[in-house]
Design a protein around this motif. Structure first.
Motif, PDB file in Angstrom:
ATOM      1  N   THR A  56       5.820 -16.294 -24.338  1.00 46.16           N
ATOM      2  CA  THR A  56       4.778 -16.587 -25.298  1.00 46.16           C
ATOM      3  C   THR A  56       3.908 -17.771 -24.359  1.00 46.16           C
ATOM      4  N   LYS A  57       2.825 -17.757 -24.597  1.00 49.30           N
ATOM      5  CA  LYS A  57       1.701 -18.538 -23.835  1.00 49.30           C
ATOM      6  C   LYS A  57       1.782 -19.906 -24.345  1.00 49.30           C
ATOM      7  N   GLU A  58       2.048 -19.920 -25.508  1.00 52.61           N
ATOM      8  CA  GLU A  58       1.889 -21.390 -26.073  1.00 52.61           C
ATOM      9  C   GLU A  58       3.380 -22.096 -25.721  1.00 52.61           C
ATOM     10  N   THR A  59       4.332 -21.463 -26.177  1.00 52.35           N
ATOM     11  CA  THR A  59       5.732 -22.224 -25.978  1.00 52.35           C
ATOM     12  C   THR A  59       6.496 -22.042 -24.761  1.00 52.35           C
ATOM     13  N   ALA A  77      -0.423  -6.060 -29.525  1.00 54.64           N
ATOM     14  CA  ALA A  77       0.343  -5.727 -30.595  1.00 54.64           C
ATOM     15  C   ALA A  77       1.553  -6.702 -30.554  1.00 54.64           C
ATOM     16  N   VAL A  78       2.214  -6.933 -29.414  1.00 54.38           N
ATOM     17  CA  VAL A  78       3.587  -7.762 -29.334  1.00 54.38           C
ATOM     18  C   VAL A  78       3.008  -9.081 -29.766  1.00 54.38           C
ATOM     19  N   GLY A  79       2.102  -9.518 -29.150  1.00 55.56           N
ATOM     20  CA  GLY A  79       1.491 -11.022 -29.427  1.00 55.56           C
ATOM     21  C   GLY A  79       1.214 -11.090 -30.873  1.00 55.56           C
ATOM     22  N   ARG A  80       0.759 -10.141 -31.583  1.00 57.05           N
ATOM     23  CA  ARG A  80       0.640 -10.322 -33.052  1.00 57.05           C
ATOM     24  C   ARG A  80       2.030 -10.368 -33.754  1.00 57.05           C
ATOM     25  N   LEU A  81       2.963  -9.504 -33.136  1.00 54.31           N
ATOM     26  CA  LEU A  81       4.171  -9.387 -34.018  1.00 54.31           C
ATOM     27  C   LEU A  81       5.097 -10.611 -33.771  1.00 54.31           C
ATOM     28  N   VAL A  82       4.770 -11.407 -32.562  1.00 51.95           N
ATOM     29  CA  VAL A  82       5.395 -12.651 -32.457  1.00 51.95           C
ATOM     30  C   VAL A  82       4.708 -13.662 -32.870  1.00 51.95           C
ATOM     31  N   ALA A  87       2.330 -13.380 -22.418  1.00 52.76           N
ATOM     32  CA  ALA A  87       1.950 -13.085 -20.907  1.00 52.76           C
ATOM     33  C   ALA A  87       3.116 -12.469 -20.341  1.00 52.76           C
ATOM     34  N   ARG A  88       2.751 -11.744 -19.290  1.00 53.48           N
ATOM     35  CA  ARG A  88       3.675 -11.159 -18.615  1.00 53.48           C
ATOM     36  C   ARG A  88       4.611 -12.197 -17.597  1.00 53.48           C
TER      37      ARG A  88
END
Length: 161
Positions: A56-59, A77-82, A87-88
């Motif tokens: 996750t980019k934030e944490t 989609a994964v970003g929305r789901l989490v 980021a890779r």
């Protein structure tokens, strides 16, 4: 089962603790890619449950996406789901977060417990195969076992097209 490499032994020990009877198999050749794994095992590429690590980019929390070997992951989609942008992960992050090298990341036994999403397409198979800690080790399981072992959520993570 003697003779397993240390990372594969770690996965086998976790599988033994789960009591489901799964066995790690180490192959002579590489099972690093979905195509190589399917060829070594004798299954379809779609039956390979590839473990992809994002963060996750934030944490900076690790996100494990277990996807069918034929699918590309829709990162948005994964970003929305989490609940946030992802980021890779680079090789160092993967090793630190999972304890495994890229190409051998098992869906279980991670150093830092990840958020886990499982590709809905894997649910169509009676059996699937996942990496077991090294680029030449795999184990067979059912999609239900994958959900149970990882605590993951089954979601649509495949990139369209």
């Amino acid at each position: 089962m003697t003779g397993l490499s240390p990372s594969a032994r770690r996965v086998q020990d976790l599988l033994d603790a789960a009591g489901l009877g799964h066995r790690v198999v180490e192959h002579e050749g590489s099972t690093r890619t979905s195509e190589e794994a399917a060829a070594a095992i004798g299954c379809t590429v779609a039956q390979i449950a590839k473990s992809l690590i994002f963060r996750t980019k934030e944490t900076g929390r690790p996100v494990l996406v277990v996807a069918s070997g034929v699918n590309r992951v829709d990162e948005k989609a994964v970003g929305r789901l989490v609940g946030g942008k992802i980021a890779r992960a680079d090789a160092d992050f993967v090793r630190e977060a999972t304890g495994f090298a890229i190409g051998g990341v098992a869906p279980i036994g991670h150093s830092v417990p990840p958020l886990v999403l499982i590709d809905r397409d894997l649910m169509a198979f009676a059996e699937i195969w996942a990496a077991a800690g090294t680029p030449n080790a795999v184990f067979r399981l059912t999609p239900a076992d994958l959900v149970s072992l990882t605590g993951g959520r089954v979601e649509d993570v495949r990139k369209a097209g």
